[in-house]
Motif scaffolding. Structure first.
Motif, PDB file in Angstrom:
ATOM      1  N   PHE A 177       0.822  -1.214   0.000  1.00  0.00           N
ATOM      2  CA  PHE A 177       0.000   0.000   0.000  1.00  0.00           C
ATOM      3  C   PHE A 177       0.857   1.267   0.000  1.00  0.00           C
ATOM      4  O   PHE A 177       0.485   2.280  -0.579  1.00  0.00           O
ATOM      5  CB  PHE A 177      -0.951   0.016   1.205  1.00  0.00           C
ATOM      6  CG  PHE A 177      -2.175  -0.847   1.014  1.00  0.00           C
ATOM      7  CD1 PHE A 177      -3.044  -0.617  -0.042  1.00  0.00           C
ATOM      8  CD2 PHE A 177      -2.465  -1.885   1.883  1.00  0.00           C
ATOM      9  CE1 PHE A 177      -4.180  -1.401  -0.236  1.00  0.00           C
ATOM     10  CE2 PHE A 177      -3.601  -2.673   1.701  1.00  0.00           C
ATOM     11  CZ  PHE A 177      -4.446  -2.429   0.640  1.00  0.00           C
ATOM     12  N   ASP A 178       2.011   1.200   0.673  1.00  0.00           N
ATOM     13  CA  ASP A 178       2.867   2.394   0.741  1.00  0.00           C
ATOM     14  C   ASP A 178       3.361   2.809  -0.650  1.00  0.00           C
ATOM     15  O   ASP A 178       3.478   4.002  -0.946  1.00  0.00           O
ATOM     16  CB  ASP A 178       4.044   2.160   1.707  1.00  0.00           C
ATOM     17  CG  ASP A 178       4.788   0.866   1.403  1.00  0.00           C
ATOM     18  OD1 ASP A 178       4.204  -0.039   0.760  1.00  0.00           O
ATOM     19  OD2 ASP A 178       5.967   0.761   1.780  1.00  0.00           O
ATOM     20  N   GLU A 179       3.613   1.844  -1.519  1.00  0.00           N
ATOM     21  CA  GLU A 179       4.090   2.171  -2.872  1.00  0.00           C
ATOM     22  C   GLU A 179       2.995   2.886  -3.674  1.00  0.00           C
ATOM     23  O   GLU A 179       3.260   3.841  -4.396  1.00  0.00           O
ATOM     24  CB  GLU A 179       4.515   0.902  -3.613  1.00  0.00           C
ATOM     25  CG  GLU A 179       5.728   0.245  -3.001  1.00  0.00           C
ATOM     26  CD  GLU A 179       6.001  -1.139  -3.594  1.00  0.00           C
ATOM     27  OE1 GLU A 179       5.789  -1.351  -4.800  1.00  0.00           O
ATOM     28  OE2 GLU A 179       6.419  -2.024  -2.820  1.00  0.00           O
ATOM     29  N   TYR A 180       1.760   2.405  -3.530  1.00  0.00           N
ATOM     30  CA  TYR A 180       0.660   3.034  -4.276  1.00  0.00           C
ATOM     31  C   TYR A 180       0.388   4.439  -3.724  1.00  0.00           C
ATOM     32  O   TYR A 180       0.097   5.372  -4.459  1.00  0.00           O
ATOM     33  CB  TYR A 180      -0.604   2.156  -4.202  1.00  0.00           C
ATOM     34  CG  TYR A 180      -0.352   0.713  -4.577  1.00  0.00           C
ATOM     35  CD1 TYR A 180       0.302   0.400  -5.774  1.00  0.00           C
ATOM     36  CD2 TYR A 180      -0.726  -0.336  -3.742  1.00  0.00           C
ATOM     37  CE1 TYR A 180       0.558  -0.928  -6.122  1.00  0.00           C
ATOM     38  CE2 TYR A 180      -0.482  -1.655  -4.083  1.00  0.00           C
ATOM     39  CZ  TYR A 180       0.170  -1.951  -5.265  1.00  0.00           C
ATOM     40  OH  TYR A 180       0.432  -3.256  -5.604  1.00  0.00           O
ATOM     41  N   ARG A 181       0.518   4.546  -2.389  1.00  0.00           N
ATOM     42  CA  ARG A 181       0.324   5.835  -1.723  1.00  0.00           C
ATOM     43  C   ARG A 181       1.296   6.886  -2.277  1.00  0.00           C
ATOM     44  O   ARG A 181       0.951   8.031  -2.531  1.00  0.00           O
ATOM     45  CB  ARG A 181       0.560   5.617  -0.217  1.00  0.00           C
ATOM     46  CG  ARG A 181       0.405   6.806   0.677  1.00  0.00           C
ATOM     47  CD  ARG A 181      -1.034   7.011   1.026  1.00  0.00           C
ATOM     48  NE  ARG A 181      -1.510   8.246   0.428  1.00  0.00           N
ATOM     49  CZ  ARG A 181      -2.802   8.554   0.275  1.00  0.00           C
ATOM     50  NH1 ARG A 181      -3.737   7.741   0.646  1.00  0.00           N
ATOM     51  NH2 ARG A 181      -3.143   9.684  -0.249  1.00  0.00           N
ATOM     52  N   GLU A 182       2.525   6.450  -2.459  1.00  0.00           N
ATOM     53  CA  GLU A 182       3.558   7.359  -2.957  1.00  0.00           C
ATOM     54  C   GLU A 182       3.187   7.893  -4.348  1.00  0.00           C
ATOM     55  O   GLU A 182       3.372   9.071  -4.638  1.00  0.00           O
ATOM     56  CB  GLU A 182       4.873   6.579  -3.059  1.00  0.00           C
ATOM     57  CG  GLU A 182       6.107   7.412  -2.815  1.00  0.00           C
ATOM     58  CD  GLU A 182       7.333   6.509  -2.781  1.00  0.00           C
ATOM     59  OE1 GLU A 182       8.088   6.537  -3.759  1.00  0.00           O
ATOM     60  OE2 GLU A 182       7.490   5.760  -1.790  1.00  0.00           O
ATOM     61  N   VAL A 183       2.664   7.019  -5.182  1.00  0.00           N
ATOM     62  CA  VAL A 183       2.249   7.450  -6.527  1.00  0.00           C
ATOM     63  C   VAL A 183       1.106   8.459  -6.410  1.00  0.00           C
ATOM     64  O   VAL A 183       1.119   9.514  -7.055  1.00  0.00           O
ATOM     65  CB  VAL A 183       1.798   6.239  -7.379  1.00  0.00           C
ATOM     66  CG1 VAL A 183       1.291   6.700  -8.738  1.00  0.00           C
ATOM     67  CG2 VAL A 183       2.938   5.249  -7.544  1.00  0.00           C
ATOM     68  N   LEU A 184       0.139   8.157  -5.552  1.00  0.00           N
ATOM     69  CA  LEU A 184      -0.997   9.064  -5.390  1.00  0.00           C
ATOM     70  C   LEU A 184      -0.545  10.413  -4.842  1.00  0.00           C
ATOM     71  O   LEU A 184      -1.004  11.466  -5.293  1.00  0.00           O
ATOM     72  CB  LEU A 184      -2.039   8.445  -4.445  1.00  0.00           C
ATOM     73  CG  LEU A 184      -2.905   7.355  -5.060  1.00  0.00           C
ATOM     74  CD1 LEU A 184      -3.749   6.672  -3.991  1.00  0.00           C
ATOM     75  CD2 LEU A 184      -3.805   7.933  -6.156  1.00  0.00           C
ATOM     76  N   ASP A 185       0.373  10.391  -3.889  1.00  0.00           N
ATOM     77  CA  ASP A 185       0.878  11.650  -3.333  1.00  0.00           C
ATOM     78  C   ASP A 185       1.564  12.472  -4.419  1.00  0.00           C
ATOM     79  O   ASP A 185       1.415  13.690  -4.480  1.00  0.00           O
ATOM     80  CB  ASP A 185       1.876  11.379  -2.192  1.00  0.00           C
ATOM     81  CG  ASP A 185       1.177  10.871  -0.926  1.00  0.00           C
ATOM     82  OD1 ASP A 185      -0.067  10.963  -0.864  1.00  0.00           O
ATOM     83  OD2 ASP A 185       1.873  10.366  -0.023  1.00  0.00           O
ATOM     84  N   GLY A 186       2.326  11.790  -5.273  1.00  0.00           N
ATOM     85  CA  GLY A 186       3.025  12.486  -6.357  1.00  0.00           C
ATOM     86  C   GLY A 186       2.031  13.118  -7.324  1.00  0.00           C
ATOM     87  O   GLY A 186       2.198  14.265  -7.748  1.00  0.00           O
ATOM     88  N   LEU A 187       0.966  12.383  -7.646  1.00  0.00           N
ATOM     89  CA  LEU A 187      -0.046  12.932  -8.563  1.00  0.00           C
ATOM     90  C   LEU A 187      -0.780  14.103  -7.907  1.00  0.00           C
ATOM     91  O   LEU A 187      -1.099  15.096  -8.559  1.00  0.00           O
ATOM     92  CB  LEU A 187      -1.043  11.837  -8.964  1.00  0.00           C
ATOM     93  CG  LEU A 187      -0.487  10.735  -9.878  1.00  0.00           C
ATOM     94  CD1 LEU A 187      -1.505   9.604 -10.030  1.00  0.00           C
ATOM     95  CD2 LEU A 187      -0.122  11.302 -11.260  1.00  0.00           C
ATOM     96  N   ALA A 188      -1.020  13.974  -6.585  1.00  0.00           N
ATOM     97  CA  ALA A 188      -1.703  15.062  -5.867  1.00  0.00           C
ATOM     98  C   ALA A 188      -0.829  16.312  -5.859  1.00  0.00           C
ATOM     99  O   ALA A 188      -1.319  17.429  -6.069  1.00  0.00           O
ATOM    100  CB  ALA A 188      -2.024  14.623  -4.436  1.00  0.00           C
ATOM    101  N   ALA A 189       0.476  16.130  -5.671  1.00  0.00           N
ATOM    102  CA  ALA A 189       1.387  17.282  -5.644  1.00  0.00           C
ATOM    103  C   ALA A 189       1.402  17.992  -7.005  1.00  0.00           C
ATOM    104  O   ALA A 189       1.656  19.195  -7.077  1.00  0.00           O
ATOM    105  CB  ALA A 189       2.802  16.817  -5.267  1.00  0.00           C
ATOM    106  N   ARG A 190       1.095  17.265  -8.056  1.00  0.00           N
ATOM    107  CA  ARG A 190       1.057  17.868  -9.397  1.00  0.00           C
ATOM    108  C   ARG A 190      -0.348  18.403  -9.731  1.00  0.00           C
ATOM    109  O   ARG A 190      -0.602  18.828 -10.861  1.00  0.00           O
ATOM    110  CB  ARG A 190       1.461  16.822 -10.449  1.00  0.00           C
ATOM    111  CG  ARG A 190       2.920  16.406 -10.332  1.00  0.00           C
ATOM    112  CD  ARG A 190       3.194  15.071 -11.001  1.00  0.00           C
ATOM    113  NE  ARG A 190       3.035  15.110 -12.449  1.00  0.00           N
ATOM    114  CZ  ARG A 190       3.070  14.034 -13.238  1.00  0.00           C
ATOM    115  NH1 ARG A 190       3.251  12.826 -12.705  1.00  0.00           N
ATOM    116  NH2 ARG A 190       2.928  14.147 -14.533  1.00  0.00           N
ATOM    117  N   GLY A 191      -1.250  18.327  -8.767  1.00  0.00           N
ATOM    118  CA  GLY A 191      -2.611  18.839  -8.984  1.00  0.00           C
ATOM    119  C   GLY A 191      -3.448  17.939  -9.874  1.00  0.00           C
ATOM    120  O   GLY A 191      -4.441  18.380 -10.461  1.00  0.00           O
ATOM    121  N   LEU A 192      -3.069  16.664  -9.968  1.00  0.00           N
ATOM    122  CA  LEU A 192      -3.756  15.779 -10.910  1.00  0.00           C
ATOM    123  C   LEU A 192      -4.787  14.867 -10.254  1.00  0.00           C
ATOM    124  O   LEU A 192      -5.545  14.186 -10.946  1.00  0.00           O
ATOM    125  CB  LEU A 192      -2.724  14.935 -11.683  1.00  0.00           C
ATOM    126  CG  LEU A 192      -1.734  15.760 -12.527  1.00  0.00           C
ATOM    127  CD1 LEU A 192      -0.701  14.856 -13.185  1.00  0.00           C
ATOM    128  CD2 LEU A 192      -2.474  16.573 -13.579  1.00  0.00           C
TER     129      LEU A 192
END
Ligand code: GLU
Length: 293
Positions: free
Chosen positions: A92-107
């Protein structure tokens, strides 16, 4: 079906890395046997690798006994896999990291809507535009002020994470080509799905995100699966472009259907492989049933 002839044809093809990715929410039936054999044969016929991935992020619906049963059923069918199965619930932590990255890009943005909120909004708007998975999300939470979203999250309000489709489409260069075996290249149009959910309310991730993440991580070269999931490829292709992940080729195969033409499904009581086995049907007979032309 025509994949039984692949071994001979594909002998000198480049080695394929394929996978079978079941969700342990019930016992495997003939539809799973077809999908598993399809992937396994392509790997074995090309001297490639066959991986098994347990897609168990929905921890409420998945059960360890189904996982144990599916390993046993696949072995009974005569399949082997090249490394320990990857279990998504351990990552789950790996998927979370991807989501956080997309959130930081406003996506991606948090969506607090209940089904009732969405239904009300659609009724008020009159006709709801349809996507391949049903009516498109009407965008209620798309432009919530950041402070309001932060306050509601801090207050513990359950929320999903949705992809801001318009921004995501702007963030990648077009066209987005995907290669479908036996058909060739086609252009993906992820916008027809609208703002898909990448993180669910009840589960912190969604199928679209986990599957693309893991296919990239595991260097899958040929994604094989039932043709019910073919439309989803357009969303997956967009995620790959957003993340800079490698793009596999795709081979979607026809689903197994019952005598009335309905697709086999666990929930409709499709006979499980273990039930067939209990009736004395052999693995070779099952293989013949699911690979028959
Ligand atoms: N886990 C999915 C399923 O059981 C399959 C995912 C895929 O092959 O892309 O339907």
């Amino acid at each position: 079906m025509h994949f039984a002839r692949y071994p001979a044809e594909a002998m000198d093809a480049t080695p394929e890395i394929t996978r079978f990715a079941p969700s342990p929410t019930g016992y495997l039936h003939l539809g799973h046997a077809r999908a598993a054999l399809f992937a396994w044969r392509r790997a074995r016929a090309t001297g490639g690798r066959f991986l098994l991935r347990i897609e168990d992020v929905d921890t409420m619906r998945c059960r360890p006994e189904y996982e144990a049963a599916l390993l046993e059923d696949l072995r009974w069918l005569g399949l082997d896999w090249d490394e320990a199965p990857r279990r998504q619930s351990a990552h789950f932590d790996e998927y979370r990291e991807v989501l956080d990255g997309l959130a930081a890009r406003g996506l991606v943005y948090p969506c607090f809507c209940t089904r009732a909120d969405i239904a009300r909004e659609m009724a008020a708007a009159g006709a709801a535009p349809q996507g391949p998975d049903g009516p498109l999300y009407p965008g209620i939470c798309r432009d919530l002020p950041e402070a309001e979203a932060a306050r509601r999250i801090a207050g513990g309000e359950p929320h999903a994470l949705r992809l801001h489709m318009a921004r995501a489409c702007e963030a990648v260069s077009r066209p987005l080509p995907a290669y479908e075996e036996n058909e060739g290249w086609h252009e993906c149009r992820p916008e027809v799905f609208g703002d898909v959910v990448l993180g669910r309310k009840d589960v912190p991730v969604s199928y679209h995100l986990c599957v693309t993440h893991d296919d990239a991580l595991q260097r899958i070269t040929l994604v094989t699966r039932g043709d019910d999931l073919k439309p989803a490829t357009d969303v997956h292709r967009l995620i790959q472009a957003l993340m800079g992940w490698p793009v596999p080729r795709y081979a979607h195969h026809p689903l197994m259907r019952d005598a009335a033409g309905r697709r086999l499904a666990k929930r409709d009581g499709a006979e499980s492989l273990r039930t067939l086995r209990g009736k004395g049907i052999s693995a070779a007979e099952v293989r013949a049933m699911v690979e028959a032309p």
